[in-house]
Design a protein around this motif. Sequence first.
Motif, short mmCIF file in Angstrom:
data_model
loop_
_atom_site.label_atom_id
_atom_site.label_comp_id
_atom_site.label_asym_id
_atom_site.label_seq_id
_atom_site.Cartn_x
_atom_site.Cartn_y
_atom_site.Cartn_z
N ASN A 36 75.47 101.65 19.49
CA ASN A 36 76.79 101.26 19.97
C ASN A 36 76.70 100.52 21.30
OD1 ASN A 36 79.29 101.97 18.45
ND2 ASN A 36 78.20 103.91 18.26
N ARG A 48 68.49 92.26 13.11
CA ARG A 48 69.81 92.28 13.74
C ARG A 48 70.91 92.14 12.65
NH1 ARG A 48 70.62 88.03 18.49
NH2 ARG A 48 69.87 89.67 19.82
N ILE A 50 86.14 96.91 15.32
CA ILE A 50 85.24 97.03 16.46
C ILE A 50 84.11 96.01 16.36
CG2 ILE A 50 83.58 98.56 17.60
CD1 ILE A 50 85.44 100.89 16.76
N HIS A 91 74.37 94.35 11.83
CA HIS A 91 75.72 93.78 11.80
C HIS A 91 76.42 94.08 10.48
CE1 HIS A 91 74.79 90.74 15.24
NE2 HIS A 91 74.66 91.99 15.59
N ASN A 131 83.16 99.79 11.04
CA ASN A 131 84.50 99.55 11.60
C ASN A 131 84.64 98.06 11.87
OD1 ASN A 131 86.78 99.25 13.33
ND2 ASN A 131 86.61 101.41 13.87
N ALA A 134 85.39 92.85 17.61
CA ALA A 134 85.59 92.90 19.06
C ALA A 134 84.25 92.79 19.81
CB ALA A 134 86.31 94.19 19.46
N MET A 135 83.16 93.24 19.17
CA MET A 135 81.86 93.16 19.83
C MET A 135 81.18 91.81 19.58
SD MET A 135 81.96 95.92 21.42
CE MET A 135 80.38 95.84 22.23
N PRO A 137 89.14 89.08 22.79
CA PRO A 137 88.41 90.10 23.55
C PRO A 137 87.04 89.64 24.02
CG PRO A 137 89.35 91.04 21.54
CD PRO A 137 89.55 89.56 21.46
N ILE A 138 86.44 88.70 23.31
CA ILE A 138 85.11 88.23 23.72
C ILE A 138 85.21 87.41 25.00
CG2 ILE A 138 83.12 86.86 23.00
CD1 ILE A 138 84.20 87.76 20.05
N GLY A 193 86.58 102.51 20.55
CA GLY A 193 85.78 101.31 20.41
C GLY A 193 84.33 101.55 20.07
N LEU A 194 84.02 102.70 19.47
CA LEU A 194 82.65 102.95 19.03
C LEU A 194 82.61 103.03 17.52
CD1 LEU A 194 81.53 105.81 21.45
CD2 LEU A 194 81.03 103.38 21.65
N ILE A 195 81.50 102.62 16.93
CA ILE A 195 81.30 102.81 15.50
C ILE A 195 80.77 104.21 15.30
CG2 ILE A 195 79.97 102.03 13.50
CD1 ILE A 195 80.56 99.24 14.33
N LEU A 201 75.55 97.04 20.46
CA LEU A 201 76.16 96.36 19.31
C LEU A 201 76.60 94.94 19.66
CD1 LEU A 201 76.96 96.76 16.37
CD2 LEU A 201 79.21 97.46 17.17
N GLY A 202 76.14 93.98 18.86
CA GLY A 202 76.49 92.59 19.09
C GLY A 202 75.59 91.93 20.14
N ARG A 203 74.82 92.75 20.87
CA ARG A 203 73.91 92.22 21.90
C ARG A 203 72.56 92.92 21.77
NH1 ARG A 203 78.49 92.70 26.68
NH2 ARG A 203 78.95 94.62 25.57
N GLU A 204 72.14 93.11 20.51
CA GLU A 204 70.91 93.87 20.26
C GLU A 204 69.72 93.22 20.94
OE1 GLU A 204 72.91 92.72 17.94
OE2 GLU A 204 73.84 94.49 17.04
N ARG A 205 68.84 94.07 21.42
CA ARG A 205 67.62 93.56 22.03
C ARG A 205 66.61 93.26 20.93
NH1 ARG A 205 65.57 93.07 27.29
NH2 ARG A 205 63.32 93.26 27.24
N ARG A 232 78.81 101.85 28.52
CA ARG A 232 78.54 100.52 28.02
C ARG A 232 79.04 99.45 28.99
NH1 ARG A 232 80.47 99.45 22.03
NH2 ARG A 232 82.53 99.65 22.93
N ILE A 249 80.58 90.20 16.64
CA ILE A 249 79.80 90.00 15.42
C ILE A 249 80.52 88.99 14.52
CG2 ILE A 249 79.06 91.14 13.28
CD1 ILE A 249 78.50 93.61 15.07
N LYS A 279 85.49 89.90 27.78
CA LYS A 279 84.18 90.49 28.10
C LYS A 279 83.33 89.52 28.91
CE LYS A 279 83.15 93.81 24.41
NZ LYS A 279 84.51 94.18 24.20
#
Lengths: 338, 252
Positions: free
Chosen positions: B101, A206, A220, A210, A217, A223-224, B75-76, B91-93, B104-108, B163, A226, B79
């Motif tokens: 994407n 993971r 972003i 990250h 970016n 915002a997600m 923003p978190i 809002g996508l990489i 992202l940030g919530r990977e399994r 998403r 990380i 969410k």
Amino acid sequence: MKGKREAIDKGEQLIEGERTRERIGSVFNRMRGLNIFLGLVVVAAVLSVSTEHFFTAYNLIQMFRLSSFVGIMALGAVFVLSQGDVDISVASIYSVVGVIAAVLIQGGVPVGLSVLIGFLFGVLCGFTNIFLSLLFNMPVLIITLGTSSIFRGLGLIISKGSSIYEFPKESIFFQFFGGDIGRVPFSIFAYLFITFILFVVYRHMRFGIHVRAIGGNRRIARAMGIKLNRTRIFVLMLNGALAAIAALLNFAYIRSAAPNIGRGLEFMVIASAIIGGTSLTGGSGSVWGALIGALLIEIIRNGMVLLGIDVYWSPVVTGLVIIAAVAVDYLSRRKRNV
Amino acid sequence: MDREVILEARGLTKRFGGIVANHNIDMKLYEREIIAIVGDNGAGKSTLIKAISGIYQPEGGEIYIRGQKVEIHNPIDAKSHGIETVYQDEGLIRLFNPSMNLFLGRERLRKNVFGKLLRLVDYRFMRNETEKLLERIDIRLKDINAEVSALSGGQRQSVVVGRAVYWGSKIIILDEPTNNLGVKEERKIIELIKTLRDKHDMSVIVISHNINHVFELVDRIIVLRNGEKVGERLKKETNINEIVSMITGVAE
């Protein structure tokens, strides 16, 4: 009605344009990793045929060993560049770590402890870079412009500017870490092992995702959710640790340390990563690519020597390869509009 | 209306130096409802959604989710309260594929010891989930592993909206969802937004300059002018002329 028809036609054209971009994008994407490996094979094949000594076990092993020091640091550069930072202080960390370990050993500190302190100092150097960067809110590149001079200066101060040699040969450190296993230097095994570990970290952990997201970016990524600072701090410390490992493996092998070693190596390090497919502007990279990139630089140098070309031409050729690698990255990004 | 209020803002006020970007704005969003926030440039539309989605901290006012007062500082937080925001810049990489994407940030993580100890991610699971999701929202991609930069603008919008659907957001805010899209893609996004309300029980806030799209899509329209709410209308009780004159402040 006619107007509506035209609007739809225009829409179709736009979509067709998007599709073309889509095709170009995915072809470029798949090729990038392969290009460099094919390049390596071609250069090696040409040299094997055209020179007598290139394709010998001894020469291949020595080339790989020589590339391993730049290569280990290039692995760090893959992470640093991927998260959108640039660290040009690694060559200075490389020199000061060797000097610290050497001076401590000569001062009577046990070898193991001296090496450990040298290693930790490398990690501390990496931490200093990112700490100052976060403190002053300035890019790591700018900070390391200064710290690279500071770290090298520390090496000069500690060693009083001279090389350090003559160490207890019977120490396990020099015997094992500086020795061979069979005919292969230990540093090569260490190099391959570290590369594999970092490949797993970069591609499958993971954390690796990250790191790339931050470079892809930063806004972003934040915002997600990380953890930006934590990830960046860890990567720069890892980078310092890898520079220290490279320095200590080299020190174990050559059994001497000097404050002036590795001058200009930072650019070879970054070049290896970029030749291997890591983007100079962040977001993507390849760990195995960096290994191949470092090897390619070494093969070019080695090949020029074997071909009887004046060695002073080797930086020129290396520079051209770097420009080609950066150009490929830049053009593929521009085509893909990222 | 017998539906529950899912999101409510009371007295939102945001200033930038001496400029009042939002003044004392009240608004409500019901379950399974699509509303539009319209207004001229500088009317305060963006400021309002950025306050709701946690990008700006308003100086005054409160936000309620299902009647409960909530604090949204970033923003978190937004969410975590089920508010997903889709901006024009998506809002996508762009270097990542849709699947990375989406997670992202919530990977399994892998379900085995490697996942627990080494935090290795389960790419296969994430790709399968992405395929299922795209099918569910009726988006077809030529190559699901291609990076997002290779997708069209509409496809990228769809991935972001997808998403929000995947992670079970109840409120989605779309900033100019039909800007810079081809005609076919516009249709596709409009249909997708309707699907959110009709099939996924979501509530949607749309910001748009395109008054035709607004009238096609939404149930209710809120009009802002110079940072203040000048009124709101149910779509079936108004017409384009009335809304335009509210936006411009010029009586017919």
